[in-house]
Motif scaffolding. Structure first.
Motif, short mmCIF file in Angstrom:
data_model
loop_
_atom_site.label_atom_id
_atom_site.label_comp_id
_atom_site.label_asym_id
_atom_site.label_seq_id
_atom_site.Cartn_x
_atom_site.Cartn_y
_atom_site.Cartn_z
N ASP A 107 0.82 -1.22 0.00
CA ASP A 107 0.00 0.00 0.00
C ASP A 107 0.85 1.27 0.00
OD1 ASP A 107 1.02 0.06 2.55
OD2 ASP A 107 -0.91 -0.11 3.58
N GLY A 108 2.17 1.12 -0.13
CA GLY A 108 3.05 2.29 -0.20
C GLY A 108 3.32 2.94 1.14
N ARG A 109 3.04 2.23 2.23
CA ARG A 109 3.24 2.79 3.56
C ARG A 109 4.04 1.85 4.45
NH1 ARG A 109 -0.12 6.97 5.30
NH2 ARG A 109 -1.55 7.75 3.71
N LEU A 110 4.65 2.42 5.48
CA LEU A 110 5.23 1.65 6.57
C LEU A 110 4.28 1.73 7.75
CD1 LEU A 110 9.00 2.70 6.47
CD2 LEU A 110 7.96 0.63 5.53
N HIS A 111 4.14 0.63 8.47
CA HIS A 111 3.16 0.56 9.55
C HIS A 111 3.86 0.33 10.89
CE1 HIS A 111 -0.13 0.43 6.60
NE2 HIS A 111 0.75 -0.24 5.87
N LEU A 112 3.63 1.25 11.80
CA LEU A 112 4.27 1.23 13.11
C LEU A 112 3.32 0.62 14.13
CD1 LEU A 112 7.03 2.31 14.24
CD2 LEU A 112 5.73 4.29 15.07
N ILE A 146 7.93 -2.33 13.40
CA ILE A 146 7.53 -1.74 12.13
C ILE A 146 7.34 -2.84 11.10
CG2 ILE A 146 9.82 -1.33 11.10
CD1 ILE A 146 8.52 1.60 10.51
N SER A 147 6.39 -2.63 10.19
CA SER A 147 6.08 -3.63 9.17
C SER A 147 5.77 -2.94 7.85
CB SER A 147 4.86 -4.46 9.62
OG SER A 147 4.39 -5.28 8.58
N VAL A 148 6.13 -3.59 6.75
CA VAL A 148 5.77 -3.05 5.44
C VAL A 148 4.35 -3.44 5.08
CG1 VAL A 148 8.16 -3.07 4.63
CG2 VAL A 148 6.69 -5.04 4.17
N ALA A 149 3.77 -4.37 5.83
CA ALA A 149 2.39 -4.79 5.60
C ALA A 149 1.49 -4.22 6.69
CB ALA A 149 2.30 -6.32 5.60
N ASP A 150 0.27 -3.92 6.33
CA ASP A 150 -0.72 -3.46 7.31
C ASP A 150 -1.27 -4.69 8.03
OD1 ASP A 150 -2.74 -2.39 8.78
OD2 ASP A 150 -3.81 -1.46 7.10
N SER A 171 0.00 2.88 13.55
CA SER A 171 0.02 4.10 12.75
C SER A 171 0.81 3.82 11.48
CB SER A 171 0.65 5.26 13.53
OG SER A 171 1.94 4.90 13.98
N SER A 172 0.76 4.73 10.53
CA SER A 172 1.47 4.49 9.27
C SER A 172 2.07 5.79 8.76
CB SER A 172 0.52 3.91 8.23
OG SER A 172 -0.52 4.82 7.91
N LEU A 173 3.07 5.63 7.90
CA LEU A 173 3.65 6.79 7.24
C LEU A 173 3.90 6.46 5.78
CD1 LEU A 173 7.07 6.40 6.94
CD2 LEU A 173 6.81 6.42 9.40
N LYS A 174 3.82 7.47 4.94
CA LYS A 174 3.99 7.27 3.51
C LYS A 174 5.44 6.93 3.18
CE LYS A 174 0.27 10.47 2.26
NZ LYS A 174 -0.07 11.73 1.55
N ILE A 179 12.49 8.26 7.51
CA ILE A 179 12.69 8.47 8.94
C ILE A 179 14.14 8.87 9.17
CG2 ILE A 179 12.65 7.40 11.24
CD1 ILE A 179 10.62 5.40 10.22
N GLY A 180 14.34 9.91 9.96
CA GLY A 180 15.70 10.31 10.33
C GLY A 180 16.60 10.63 9.17
N GLY A 181 16.03 11.19 8.10
CA GLY A 181 16.84 11.57 6.95
C GLY A 181 17.15 10.43 6.00
N LYS A 182 16.67 9.23 6.29
CA LYS A 182 16.89 8.08 5.41
C LYS A 182 15.61 7.76 4.64
CE LYS A 182 20.55 5.69 7.96
NZ LYS A 182 20.99 4.39 8.54
N THR A 183 15.79 7.31 3.40
CA THR A 183 14.63 6.92 2.60
C THR A 183 14.09 5.59 3.10
OG1 THR A 183 15.91 5.66 0.99
CG2 THR A 183 15.67 8.03 0.58
N VAL A 184 12.86 5.29 2.71
CA VAL A 184 12.25 4.03 3.10
C VAL A 184 13.08 2.85 2.58
CG1 VAL A 184 10.28 2.51 2.69
CG2 VAL A 184 9.91 4.88 3.35
N GLN A 185 13.57 2.95 1.33
CA GLN A 185 14.38 1.87 0.78
C GLN A 185 15.64 1.63 1.60
OE1 GLN A 185 12.75 4.06 -1.06
NE2 GLN A 185 11.47 2.73 -2.35
#
Length: 261
Positions: A107-112, A146-150, A171-174, A179-185
């Protein structure tokens, strides 16, 4: 309880199998009788020694008792001079072995996932942590995953969003936020140790390129190594994988092995 670090079967299979029965059934799926091959011929022992440095563990008693148990449970049957898998044996392997997933929606999000469960409910905290780890979530710090899946729907279905015992928040973020200046990848590569996983896939790929013809014994070892890597692979959505990811390339080679076998 067995210590998997020194248990012969775990060492032989690089952690893929726990029982000798499962190792024997897996070999049988390649047309190999480990008991006969191990002590009538030198080939399989040599391959195991070269691959896992554990010839000292490869004992006749282990193979003999495991084969006898598998036959008693109708996992193996005699067919002419060979021991072959029965339907029950194939079903046992199917439940045990990791599977490659072609479809990996995201879904293009990270889930906390964060939780605050009472100290008196330690068992509940441990149950939730085990469940999250089994579903490929990564522990960032105490009570924060944290998870890449909801996983919200599954958490509710499994009744793991507790009320009386504490609070579980999701919660989730796009993916564009980072986070912290780093890309999701970059974060995903760090959390899931993708560099090391890709190195293992790459090393396995070299075995295919070095030899044009593989014996049954070599196919057995390579497939076992592959499944161990696959077991450790979170099989993330392809948008999150490195550009030079070798997992799919190795899968195609392994799939061809299965067809040939």
């Amino acid at each position: 309880m067995k210590n998997n670090k020194t248990d012969p079967v775990s060492v032989i299979s690089a952690g893929l199998f726990v029982t000798g029965v499962d190792l024997i059934l897996f070999a049988a799926s390649f047309g190999l009788n480990l008991y006969a091959a191990g002590f009538s011929h030198k080939g399989i022992v040599k391959i195991l020694r070269n691959s896992f440095e554990l010839a000292a563990f490869f004992r006749e008693k282990l193979l003999n008792s495991g084969t006898a148990y598998a036959r008693k449970k109708d996992y193996l049957e005699n067919r002419r001079r060979d021991l072959v898998l029965t339907r029950a044996g194939r079903e046992r392997l199917k439940r045990l072995l990791p599977r490659y997933r072609k479809n990996r929606p995201w879904d293009g999000r990270l889930h906390l996932i964060t939780y605050d469960i009472k100290e008196t409910k330690k068992e509940k905290r441990q149950q939730l942590a085990r469940w999250l780890a089994a579903h490929r979530a990564v522990k960032l710090q105490k009570s924060v995953w944290i998870s890449v899946a909801d996983l919200s729907r599954e958490l509710r279905q499994e009744n793991l969003i507790y009320q009386d015992e504490g609070i579980v928040l999701i919660s989730s973020l796009k993916s564009s936020e980072g986070i912290g200046g780093k890309t999701v990848q970059e974060l995903v590569e760090q959390w899931y140790h993708l560099f090391e996983l890709n190195r293992r896939y790459d090393n396995l790929l070299l075995l295919f390129k070095e030899k044009k013809f593989l014996t049954k014994e070599e196919k057995f070892i390579i497939k076992m190594r592959y499944l161990k890597i696959l077991k450790d692979d979170p099989q993330l959505p392809r948008q999150l994988l490195p550009k030079n990811w070798q997992g799919d390339v190795v899968y195609n080679y392994i799939n061809q092995l299965s067809i040939e076998n």
